[in-house]
Design a protein around this motif. Structure first.
Motif, PDB file in Angstrom:
ATOM      1  N   ASN A   3       0.829  -1.211   0.000  1.00  0.00           N
ATOM      2  CA  ASN A   3       0.000   0.000   0.000  1.00  0.00           C
ATOM      3  C   ASN A   3       0.856   1.251   0.000  1.00  0.00           C
ATOM      4  O   ASN A   3       0.547   2.234  -0.687  1.00  0.00           O
ATOM      5  CB  ASN A   3      -0.930  -0.010   1.214  1.00  0.00           C
ATOM      6  N   ASP A   6       0.884   4.172  -2.824  1.00  0.00           N
ATOM      7  CA  ASP A   6       0.639   5.576  -2.505  1.00  0.00           C
ATOM      8  C   ASP A   6       1.780   6.458  -3.005  1.00  0.00           C
ATOM      9  O   ASP A   6       1.557   7.571  -3.484  1.00  0.00           O
ATOM     10  CB  ASP A   6       0.458   5.753  -0.993  1.00  0.00           C
ATOM     11  N   ARG A   7       3.000   5.943  -2.906  1.00  0.00           N
ATOM     12  CA  ARG A   7       4.147   6.689  -3.436  1.00  0.00           C
ATOM     13  C   ARG A   7       4.041   6.825  -4.960  1.00  0.00           C
ATOM     14  O   ARG A   7       4.289   7.906  -5.521  1.00  0.00           O
ATOM     15  CB  ARG A   7       5.445   5.985  -3.061  1.00  0.00           C
ATOM     16  N   ALA A  19      -6.022   6.900  -2.022  1.00  0.00           N
ATOM     17  CA  ALA A  19      -5.139   6.019  -1.251  1.00  0.00           C
ATOM     18  C   ALA A  19      -5.401   4.552  -1.549  1.00  0.00           C
ATOM     19  O   ALA A  19      -6.537   4.137  -1.792  1.00  0.00           O
ATOM     20  CB  ALA A  19      -5.311   6.289   0.237  1.00  0.00           C
ATOM     21  N   SER A  46      -5.377   2.033   0.448  1.00  0.00           N
ATOM     22  CA  SER A  46      -6.210   1.363   1.448  1.00  0.00           C
ATOM     23  C   SER A  46      -6.693   2.382   2.471  1.00  0.00           C
ATOM     24  O   SER A  46      -6.004   2.667   3.451  1.00  0.00           O
ATOM     25  CB  SER A  46      -5.415   0.243   2.141  1.00  0.00           C
ATOM     26  N   GLN A  47      -7.857   2.917   2.226  1.00  0.00           N
ATOM     27  CA  GLN A  47      -8.430   3.900   3.152  1.00  0.00           C
ATOM     28  C   GLN A  47      -9.948   3.875   3.040  1.00  0.00           C
ATOM     29  O   GLN A  47     -10.510   4.228   2.011  1.00  0.00           O
ATOM     30  CB  GLN A  47      -7.915   5.314   2.845  1.00  0.00           C
ATOM     31  N   ALA A  88      -4.213   1.148  -6.517  1.00  0.00           N
ATOM     32  CA  ALA A  88      -4.439   2.550  -6.162  1.00  0.00           C
ATOM     33  C   ALA A  88      -4.925   3.249  -7.427  1.00  0.00           C
ATOM     34  O   ALA A  88      -4.828   2.701  -8.526  1.00  0.00           O
ATOM     35  CB  ALA A  88      -3.174   3.214  -5.621  1.00  0.00           C
TER      36      ALA A  88
END
Length: 227
Positions: free
Chosen positions: A71, A75-76, A96, A98-99, A144
């Motif tokens: 994750n 995100d990066r 994101a 995982s959000q 993502a």
């Protein structure tokens, strides 16, 4: 957006560690406050077979750590995508990896569904488990999404479910959350999967591993993506 830029973006993200990059037009589930973003970039990372194959009757500590690391990488890569789009004069919004967002009516969903974007990009389908399934990597992936106002390729043909009569994920689910139906585009998630039941079981049974945030048994059981 030029082919040169899209190829450059894809090459950079693959270099960073992703396995697939896809492009699509967003669907009607995009929230009103993000309605100015009409296109999506899907970012896909393949999980380690060595880690996933250790999952039998419960998730492992290694899987929980790998899940978090995947994750973080996604995100990066979403930030890298946003910056590359910004330099081309486009607006971009990272979703994101995982959000869950608890103030939008469903506490088990995010701002925009990664699976929706990935299916629209022609990268795979939603399985009986409600996981995204790639024909190449199976459900052994994390996703993502980056939304943008820049026009992107959007002519991919979404795949229909290839799960057929297979029930391996249904049998593997210790909570009984997977209902066994093949997903059809437009179908509500709760018609195939009980997210509340899944979450409750994870917390009760696997709370000692990553606070009950991961399971992976249905993913491990899927025959797609096996090396």
């Amino acid at each position: 957006m030029t082919d040169e830029f899209l190829n450059s973006l894809r090459e950079r993200l693959i270099y960073e560690g992703l396995c697939e990059v896809g492009f699509s037009r967003v669907d009607e589930t995009v929230p009103p406050d993000l309605a100015s973003y009409h296109y999506a970039v899907t970012l896909m990372y393949r999980l380690s077979d060595a880690v996933v194959d250790e999952i039998y009757d419960s998730p492992t500590y290694a899987y929980f750590q790998h899940y978090r690391a995947a994750n973080a990488l996604l995100d990066r890569c979403a930030l890298i995508t946003c910056e590359m789009l910004r330099r081309e004069g486009a607006a971009a919004y990272p979703i994101a990896a995982s959000q869950s967002v608890h103030d939008r009516g469903d506490k088990y969903t995010g701002i925009y569904q990664h699976k929706s974007a990935a299916v629209a990009a022609g990268l795979g389908w939603i399985g009986k488990s409600a996981l995204f399934v790639s024909p190449v990597h199976g459900p052994r992936v994390r996703l993502a999404t980056v939304l943008t106002d820049e026009v992107l390729p959007s002519g991919a043909i979404p795949m229909e479910s290839q799960c057929g009569d297979c029930t391996l994920c249904v049998k593997a689910c210790p909570s009984g959350a997977i209902l066994g139906k093949n997903y059809v585009r437009g179908m509500a998630r709760d018609e195939i999967f009980d997210a509340e039941k899944c979450s409750r079981h994870m917390k009760q049974a696997f709370g000692h591993i990553g606070r009950g945030a991961v399971c992976g048994l249905c993913m491990r059981a899927c025959p797609y993506g096996l090396s």
